[in-house]
Design an enzyme around this catalytic site. Structure first.
Site, PDB file in Angstrom:
ATOM      1  N   ASP A  13       0.956  -1.175  -0.146  1.00 15.54           N
ATOM      2  CA  ASP A  13       0.145   0.036  -0.011  1.00 15.54           C
ATOM      3  C   ASP A  13       0.760   1.123  -0.023  1.00 15.54           C
ATOM      4  OD1 ASP A  13      -2.257  -1.728   0.314  1.00 15.54           O
ATOM      5  OD2 ASP A  13      -2.033  -1.670   2.418  1.00 15.54           O
ATOM      6  N   LYS A  16       1.912   2.696  -5.064  1.00 19.30           N
ATOM      7  CA  LYS A  16       2.505   2.422  -6.169  1.00 19.30           C
ATOM      8  C   LYS A  16       1.881   2.664  -7.505  1.00 19.30           C
ATOM      9  CE  LYS A  16       3.420  -1.899  -4.558  1.00 19.30           C
ATOM     10  NZ  LYS A  16       2.628  -1.844  -3.309  1.00 19.30           N
ATOM     11  N   GLY A  40      -4.035  -4.346  -4.647  1.00 18.83           N
ATOM     12  CA  GLY A  40      -4.969  -3.156  -5.099  1.00 18.83           C
ATOM     13  C   GLY A  40      -4.149  -1.929  -5.381  1.00 18.83           C
ATOM     14  N   HIS A  41      -4.165  -1.606  -6.796  1.00 17.66           N
ATOM     15  CA  HIS A  41      -3.575  -0.243  -7.285  1.00 17.66           C
ATOM     16  C   HIS A  41      -4.658   0.629  -7.614  1.00 17.66           C
ATOM     17  CE1 HIS A  41       0.401  -2.268  -8.369  1.00 17.66           C
ATOM     18  NE2 HIS A  41       0.179  -1.964  -7.235  1.00 17.66           N
ATOM     19  N   GLN A 222       2.211  -5.856  -3.579  1.00 20.74           N
ATOM     20  CA  GLN A 222       2.346  -5.938  -1.981  1.00 20.74           C
ATOM     21  C   GLN A 222       3.642  -5.142  -1.539  1.00 20.74           C
ATOM     22  OE1 GLN A 222       1.523  -9.285  -3.434  1.00 20.74           O
ATOM     23  NE2 GLN A 222      -0.559  -8.490  -3.193  1.00 20.74           N
TER      24      GLN A 222
HETATM   25  P1  IMP Z   1      -2.742 -12.639   1.638  1.00 21.92           P
HETATM   26  O1  IMP Z   1      -1.571 -12.167   0.737  1.00 21.92           O
HETATM   27  O2  IMP Z   1      -4.195 -12.539   1.498  1.00 21.92           O
HETATM   28  O3  IMP Z   1      -2.394 -14.148   1.930  1.00 21.92           O
HETATM   29  O4  IMP Z   1      -2.398 -11.739   2.823  1.00 21.92           O
HETATM   30  C1  IMP Z   1      -1.267 -12.224   3.900  1.00 21.92           C
HETATM   31  C2  IMP Z   1      -0.579 -10.733   4.421  1.00 21.92           C
HETATM   32  O5  IMP Z   1      -0.382  -9.732   3.453  1.00 21.92           O
HETATM   33  C3  IMP Z   1      -2.028 -10.112   5.145  1.00 21.92           C
HETATM   34  O6  IMP Z   1      -1.208  -9.346   6.274  1.00 21.92           O
HETATM   35  C4  IMP Z   1      -2.481  -9.012   3.990  1.00 21.92           C
HETATM   36  O7  IMP Z   1      -3.135  -7.942   4.856  1.00 21.92           O
HETATM   37  C5  IMP Z   1      -1.338  -8.616   3.517  1.00 21.92           C
HETATM   38  N1  IMP Z   1      -1.325  -8.127   2.236  1.00 21.92           N
HETATM   39  C6  IMP Z   1      -1.713  -8.897   1.142  1.00 21.92           C
HETATM   40  N2  IMP Z   1      -1.953  -7.962  -0.088  1.00 21.92           N
HETATM   41  C7  IMP Z   1      -1.646  -6.766   0.433  1.00 21.92           C
HETATM   42  C8  IMP Z   1      -1.272  -5.512  -0.153  1.00 21.92           C
HETATM   43  O8  IMP Z   1      -1.720  -5.403  -1.707  1.00 21.92           O
HETATM   44  N3  IMP Z   1      -1.369  -4.474   0.512  1.00 21.92           N
HETATM   45  C9  IMP Z   1      -1.060  -4.656   1.817  1.00 21.92           C
HETATM   46  N4  IMP Z   1      -1.008  -5.831   2.592  1.00 21.92           N
HETATM   47  C10 IMP Z   1      -1.126  -6.841   1.755  1.00 21.92           C
END
Ligand code: IMP
Length: 430
Positions: A13, A16, A40-41, A222
């Site tokens: 987040d 980007k 999410g972008h 991420q």
């Molecule tokens: P998962 O990727 O859904 O398995 O989540 C694993 C961890 O990564 C969790 O703490 C999510 O909140 C975090 N996470 C996954 N995708 C994002 C993102 O795009 N932005 C911020 N945190 C993320």
């Protein structure tokens, strides 16, 4: 510098989207290399807001080929919804290419994501519940269904039958309901029909683009601190958001990468569970959340907020070998008399300057702060380095000198124009 990787230098987040959009307009290929629709972008173009979870934002530029690389896990339903939504808002799009080697996310992955989280109780990761972890588990267990198999009707039928029998046993083990083969096959075959024309050998496409000197942008999702190996394990995602992931997830080697840009906020946020040394659980944290509208694009969850952690930033500068930093959301900090930055940690009476790889130790550290003067001016109208207040420039210079990475640009608002390009040579001319 025809190939660039954009990575998140914190816990995701980092905003980007804008950079990816600006650079995407100059690229021939824009490639996502890891993760799935957990990302999410948000991109604002001409006053219109676009939200991307799977498709590289570069698709908004008609001359660009947007690639979903082999390191990704792809939810077919999410992909089609996103494509249709984007197309409705902007009929002329770039070309889409989906790797045959990317893995498919099925409903059983999402259900297992929720059931596994429940089973973990207090130690839950706080996932986005998009089935990402279970899909990567299948990949590592060598039972995952790849896109190339998915779009081949006979192969898909056979693979789904084999895997579903196994997954249904897992679902029942965790107290869930088994899924019915025919209904799932029928629904997903319809998605496969629509996706088939986009499917190709993307590794070759990317390799040839690199070999012929085309501009390739590798779009990280991420953040580096969520990397399975380099992040705060087990509170991480199941893929490789770091720059090395761009090689693993697209079919090119490290020497094909010319530059790596790390995007970081002027403060720190994190969603989900796990250690966060500079987290502010007081009214300053709440103030940052409100000022910065810190709520997730994918899940809508309020983000945890805290001061800038330079120890984390130096760690991610090193694991990614960053060539430039892009600092976002500097405007959010306007109005504070003083700002704190973390420059080391205290762990069991010792001062350390690195991120301990034992997450139970990182959970214990106390941040050591330096206090620097804040600024009150609205930064959104600033377009040149000289327009920034002296205190904001000092803050940015401290980030540079601590990490050893030059600042390429600073973002002072969500619009494309609200950007100060400091070193255009690091960003394809800015
Ligand atoms: P998962 O990727 O859904 O398995 O989540 C694993 C961890 O990564 C969790 O703490 C999510 O909140 C975090 N996470 C996954 N995708 C994002 C993102 O795009 N932005 C911020 N945190 C993320």
């Amino acid at each position: 510098m025809p190939t660039l990787v954009i990575v998140g230098a914190q816990w995701g987040d980092e905003a980007k989207g804008k950079l990816v959009d600006v650079l995407g307009s100059k690229a021939d290929l824009v490639v996502r290399y890891s993760g799935g629709n957990n990302a999410g972008h948000t991109v604002i173009v001409g006053g219109k807001e676009f939200r991307f979870h799977l498709i590289p934002a570069g698709i908004l530029h008609p001359g660009v080929t947007a690639v979903l690389g082999s390191g990704m896990v792809v939810c077919p339903k999410g992909l089609l919804e996103e494509y249709d939504r984007t197309r409705a808002a902007q009929p002329e799009l770039g070309r889409l290419a989906v790797s045959k080697a990317a893995h498919v996310v099925f409903p059983y992955h999402r259900t297992l994501d929720a059931l596994e989280e429940q089973a973990k109780g207090e130690n839950k990761v706080g996932t986005t519940s998009r089935g990402i972890g279970p899909a990567y588990q299948d990949k590592a267990s060598r039972i995952g269904i790849r896109i190339g198999e998915f779009v081949h009707p006979d192969v898909f039928r056979e693979r789904l039958r084999e895997v579903l029998a196994y997954k249904n046993r897992m679902l029942q083990l965790f107290g869930g309901e088994p899924m019915e083969f025919e209904a799932l096959y029928e629904e997903y075959s319809a998605y496969a029909e629509r996706i088939r024309p986009w499917v190709e050998e993307t590794d070759v496409l990317i390799q040839e683009a690199v070999a012929s000197g085309k501009r390739v942008l590798f779009e990280g999702a991420q953040g580096s601190m969520l990397d399975l190996d380099c992040g705060t394990y087990p509170f991480v995602t199941s893929s490789h958001p770091v720059a090395g992931g761009a090689c693993l997830g697209t079919g090119v080697g490290p020497r094909a990468i010319d530059g790596v840009i790390g995007v970081c906020k002027a403060y720190t946020t994190r969603v989900g569970s796990g250690p966060f040394p500079t987290e502010l659980l007081d009214e300053t944290g709440e103030w940052i959340r409100t000022q910065g509208h810190e709520y997730g694009t994918t899940t809508g969850r309020g983000r945890r907020c805290g001061w800038l952690d330079l120890v984390v930033l130096r760690h991610t500068a090193r694991v990614n070998s960053l060539s430039g930093l892009v600092v976002t959301r500097l405007d959010v900090l306007s109005g504070l008399d003083a700002v704190q930055v973390c420059t080391s940690y205290r762990l069991q009476g010792r001062e350390i300057g690195f991120v301990p790889s034992n997450t139970f130790e990182l959970a214990e550290v106390e941040p050591v702060y330096q206090t620097v003067p804040g600024w009150s001016e609205d930064l959104r109208p600033c377009r040149r380095w000289e327009d920034l207040p002296a205190a904001a420039r000092t803050y940015l210079e401290a980030m540079e000198s601590f990490t050893g990475v030059p600042i390429a640009a600073v973002s002072v608002g969500p619009d494309r124009e609200e950007t100060i390009v400091v070193r255009p040579e690091l960003l394809w001319g800015g």
